[in-house]
Design an enzyme around this catalytic site. Structure first.
Site, short mmCIF file in Angstrom:
data_model
loop_
_atom_site.label_atom_id
_atom_site.label_comp_id
_atom_site.label_asym_id
_atom_site.label_seq_id
_atom_site.Cartn_x
_atom_site.Cartn_y
_atom_site.Cartn_z
N GLY A 1 -11.01 6.94 -1.19
CA GLY A 1 -11.34 6.22 0.04
C GLY A 1 -11.67 4.76 -0.22
N CYS A 2 -12.43 4.50 -1.26
CA CYS A 2 -12.82 3.12 -1.57
C CYS A 2 -11.62 2.30 -2.02
CB CYS A 2 -13.92 3.10 -2.62
SG CYS A 2 -15.44 3.87 -2.02
N THR A 3 -10.69 2.95 -2.72
CA THR A 3 -9.46 2.26 -3.14
C THR A 3 -8.63 1.91 -1.91
OG1 THR A 3 -9.47 3.37 -5.28
CG2 THR A 3 -7.36 2.48 -4.53
N ALA B 1 -10.34 -1.01 -0.10
CA ALA B 1 -10.21 -2.27 -0.85
C ALA B 1 -8.78 -2.80 -0.77
CB ALA B 1 -10.63 -2.06 -2.30
#
Length: 158
Positions: free
Chosen positions: A47-49, A52
């Protein structure tokens, strides 16, 4: 204990945090510019990838409209450096291992997942105006589709 959530018009809490190369970055250095500050739980997770990379892919559009982007997580600078390199990120990621900025923005606190209650990063995004006030405060945002929604909210969607 939950901090008071920020709302548009509130003064944005200043912070000084190291970036992925260990250089200190201060929010006050951006006074006179609009800044998107987003908090995410863990560099390198799916999710964070996704989030970003969405910011990376929209960065030119945001920069052209006068917005800088800063990502903040509790990860150490070395982990952030690997994330920046792996994903070709072109905006600063800041390390908040002490969670001072996370707490100041109420982006750290009680979360629930599958009936379990725990303390963690609350995925949140803020737009700080050139005077250092909160223009947009969004809590519990989704990683996928969030940047597109933010662009629409800022009237930047093409």
């Amino acid at each position: 204990m939950t901090e008071q959530r920020l709302s548009p018009g509130d003064k944005a809490p200043d912070f000084t945090l190291p970036d992925s190369e260990g250089n200190d970055v201060k929010l006050s250095d951006f006074r006179g510019k609009s800044v998107v500050v987003y908090f995410y739980p863990n560099a390198g997770t799916p999710g964070c990838t996704k989030q970003a990379c969405d910011f990376r892919d929209s960065l030119a559009q945001l920069n052209d409209a006068g917005y800088q982007v800063l990502g903040i997580s509790p990860d150490k600078p070395a982990k952030l450096a690997k994330f920046v390199e792996a994903e070709g990120l072109t905006f600063p990621l800041l390390s908040d291992t002490e969670k001072t900025a996370l707490k100041a923005y109420s982006a750290f606190g009680e979360k629930k997942n599958y009936g379990r209650v725990y303390e963690g990063v609350i995925r949140s995004t803020f737009v700080v105006d050139p005077e250092g006030k909160i223009a947009v405060a969004q809590y519990n945002v989704r990683a996928t589709g969030h940047v597109a929604k933010l662009l629409r909210d800022l009237d930047l969607a093409s």
